[in-house]
Design a protein around this motif. Structure first.
Motif, PDB file in Angstrom:
ATOM      1  N   LYS A  64     -10.255  -6.475  -2.864  1.00  0.00           N
ATOM      2  CA  LYS A  64     -10.106  -6.650  -4.313  1.00  0.00           C
ATOM      3  C   LYS A  64      -9.340  -7.916  -4.663  1.00  0.00           C
ATOM      4  O   LYS A  64      -9.584  -8.528  -5.700  1.00  0.00           O
ATOM      5  CB  LYS A  64      -9.395  -5.447  -4.932  1.00  0.00           C
ATOM      6  N   THR A  65      -8.410  -8.310  -3.824  1.00  0.00           N
ATOM      7  CA  THR A  65      -7.610  -9.499  -4.112  1.00  0.00           C
ATOM      8  C   THR A  65      -8.367 -10.789  -3.828  1.00  0.00           C
ATOM      9  O   THR A  65      -7.940 -11.858  -4.248  1.00  0.00           O
ATOM     10  CB  THR A  65      -6.308  -9.518  -3.289  1.00  0.00           C
ATOM     11  N   ARG A  66      -9.487 -10.702  -3.110  1.00  0.00           N
ATOM     12  CA  ARG A  66     -10.346 -11.848  -2.793  1.00  0.00           C
ATOM     13  C   ARG A  66      -9.596 -12.953  -2.032  1.00  0.00           C
ATOM     14  O   ARG A  66      -9.871 -14.129  -2.192  1.00  0.00           O
ATOM     15  CB  ARG A  66     -10.971 -12.422  -4.044  1.00  0.00           C
ATOM     16  N   VAL A  67      -8.643 -12.567  -1.224  1.00  0.00           N
ATOM     17  CA  VAL A  67      -7.858 -13.516  -0.446  1.00  0.00           C
ATOM     18  C   VAL A  67      -8.750 -14.246   0.554  1.00  0.00           C
ATOM     19  O   VAL A  67      -8.689 -15.470   0.681  1.00  0.00           O
ATOM     20  CB  VAL A  67      -6.707 -12.794   0.297  1.00  0.00           C
ATOM     21  N   LEU A  68      -9.592 -13.505   1.237  1.00  0.00           N
ATOM     22  CA  LEU A  68     -10.457 -14.091   2.262  1.00  0.00           C
ATOM     23  C   LEU A  68     -11.403 -15.112   1.648  1.00  0.00           C
ATOM     24  O   LEU A  68     -11.615 -16.191   2.204  1.00  0.00           O
ATOM     25  CB  LEU A  68     -11.234 -12.983   2.973  1.00  0.00           C
ATOM     26  N   LYS A  69     -11.968 -14.792   0.482  1.00  0.00           N
ATOM     27  CA  LYS A  69     -12.875 -15.709  -0.189  1.00  0.00           C
ATOM     28  C   LYS A  69     -12.152 -17.006  -0.556  1.00  0.00           C
ATOM     29  O   LYS A  69     -12.682 -18.100  -0.384  1.00  0.00           O
ATOM     30  CB  LYS A  69     -13.446 -15.054  -1.450  1.00  0.00           C
ATOM     31  N   GLU A  70     -10.928 -16.867  -1.026  1.00  0.00           N
ATOM     32  CA  GLU A  70     -10.140 -18.038  -1.394  1.00  0.00           C
ATOM     33  C   GLU A  70      -9.845 -18.909  -0.175  1.00  0.00           C
ATOM     34  O   GLU A  70      -9.941 -20.138  -0.244  1.00  0.00           O
ATOM     35  CB  GLU A  70      -8.829 -17.590  -2.037  1.00  0.00           C
ATOM     36  N   PHE A  71      -9.520 -18.302   0.955  1.00  0.00           N
ATOM     37  CA  PHE A  71      -9.269 -19.063   2.179  1.00  0.00           C
ATOM     38  C   PHE A  71     -10.510 -19.833   2.603  1.00  0.00           C
ATOM     39  O   PHE A  71     -10.436 -20.998   2.990  1.00  0.00           O
ATOM     40  CB  PHE A  71      -8.833 -18.149   3.327  1.00  0.00           C
ATOM     41  N   LYS A  94      -7.891  -2.809  -0.864  1.00  0.00           N
ATOM     42  CA  LYS A  94      -6.991  -3.632  -1.677  1.00  0.00           C
ATOM     43  C   LYS A  94      -7.133  -5.104  -1.291  1.00  0.00           C
ATOM     44  O   LYS A  94      -7.119  -5.989  -2.145  1.00  0.00           O
ATOM     45  CB  LYS A  94      -5.554  -3.168  -1.488  1.00  0.00           C
ATOM     46  N   PHE A  95      -7.279  -5.371  -0.006  1.00  0.00           N
ATOM     47  CA  PHE A  95      -7.457  -6.734   0.483  1.00  0.00           C
ATOM     48  C   PHE A  95      -8.737  -7.345  -0.084  1.00  0.00           C
ATOM     49  O   PHE A  95      -8.760  -8.493  -0.511  1.00  0.00           O
ATOM     50  CB  PHE A  95      -7.494  -6.742   2.013  1.00  0.00           C
ATOM     51  N   ILE A 135       0.856  -1.178   0.000  1.00  0.00           N
ATOM     52  CA  ILE A 135       0.000   0.000   0.000  1.00  0.00           C
ATOM     53  C   ILE A 135       0.895   1.231   0.000  1.00  0.00           C
ATOM     54  O   ILE A 135       1.732   1.410   0.881  1.00  0.00           O
ATOM     55  CB  ILE A 135      -0.949   0.032   1.225  1.00  0.00           C
ATOM     56  N   ASN A 136       0.730   2.056  -1.017  1.00  0.00           N
ATOM     57  CA  ASN A 136       1.502   3.288  -1.099  1.00  0.00           C
ATOM     58  C   ASN A 136       0.816   4.360  -0.274  1.00  0.00           C
ATOM     59  O   ASN A 136      -0.343   4.693  -0.502  1.00  0.00           O
ATOM     60  CB  ASN A 136       1.621   3.751  -2.553  1.00  0.00           C
ATOM     61  N   ASP A 163      -5.967   6.521   9.157  1.00  0.00           N
ATOM     62  CA  ASP A 163      -7.293   6.013   8.804  1.00  0.00           C
ATOM     63  C   ASP A 163      -7.422   5.814   7.299  1.00  0.00           C
ATOM     64  O   ASP A 163      -7.971   4.817   6.838  1.00  0.00           O
ATOM     65  CB  ASP A 163      -8.383   6.962   9.297  1.00  0.00           C
ATOM     66  N   LYS A 164      -6.928   6.779   6.544  1.00  0.00           N
ATOM     67  CA  LYS A 164      -7.005   6.695   5.087  1.00  0.00           C
ATOM     68  C   LYS A 164      -6.140   5.533   4.570  1.00  0.00           C
ATOM     69  O   LYS A 164      -6.542   4.804   3.663  1.00  0.00           O
ATOM     70  CB  LYS A 164      -6.564   8.010   4.461  1.00  0.00           C
ATOM     71  N   ALA A 165      -4.971   5.346   5.152  1.00  0.00           N
ATOM     72  CA  ALA A 165      -4.094   4.250   4.757  1.00  0.00           C
ATOM     73  C   ALA A 165      -4.735   2.908   5.091  1.00  0.00           C
ATOM     74  O   ALA A 165      -4.657   1.955   4.299  1.00  0.00           O
ATOM     75  CB  ALA A 165      -2.743   4.380   5.447  1.00  0.00           C
ATOM     76  N   LEU A 166      -5.377   2.819   6.236  1.00  0.00           N
ATOM     77  CA  LEU A 166      -6.057   1.586   6.636  1.00  0.00           C
ATOM     78  C   LEU A 166      -7.209   1.288   5.695  1.00  0.00           C
ATOM     79  O   LEU A 166      -7.421   0.136   5.294  1.00  0.00           O
ATOM     80  CB  LEU A 166      -6.563   1.723   8.074  1.00  0.00           C
ATOM     81  N   LYS A 167      -7.939   2.319   5.310  1.00  0.00           N
ATOM     82  CA  LYS A 167      -9.042   2.155   4.366  1.00  0.00           C
ATOM     83  C   LYS A 167      -8.531   1.637   3.020  1.00  0.00           C
ATOM     84  O   LYS A 167      -9.138   0.762   2.402  1.00  0.00           O
ATOM     85  CB  LYS A 167      -9.771   3.488   4.182  1.00  0.00           C
TER      86      LYS A 167
END
Length: 65
Positions: free
Chosen positions: A26-33, A23-24, A5-6, A14-18
């Motif tokens: 969009k990558t659909r990592v959680l769905k894949e897990f 981004k997390f 994250i740039n 807060d903005k960086a966390l958002k």
């Protein structure tokens, strides 16, 4: 998987966390897990897709009325 994250100078945490959450998602990592936690037979997966499509169609028809 590594998410980069740039963050600009002076940008709030807060903005960086958002940005990182977005981004997390969009990558659909959680769905894949979650998909990998339990194996679903291909025939069962097709059946579930058909049932979801039928449900969506019913909702679409209901909303048009």
């Amino acid at each position: 998987m590594i998410l980069i994250i740039n963050v600009r100078e002076g940008e709030s945490i807060d903005k960086a966390l958002k940005k990182s959450k977005k981004k997390f998602d969009k990558t659909r990592v959680l769905k894949e897990f979650r998909e990998r936690q339990q194996f679903v037979k291909p025939s069962e997966e097709r059946r579930n897709e058909i049932l979801r499509a039928i449900y969506r169609e019913k909702m679409r028809i209901k909303n048009e009325e």
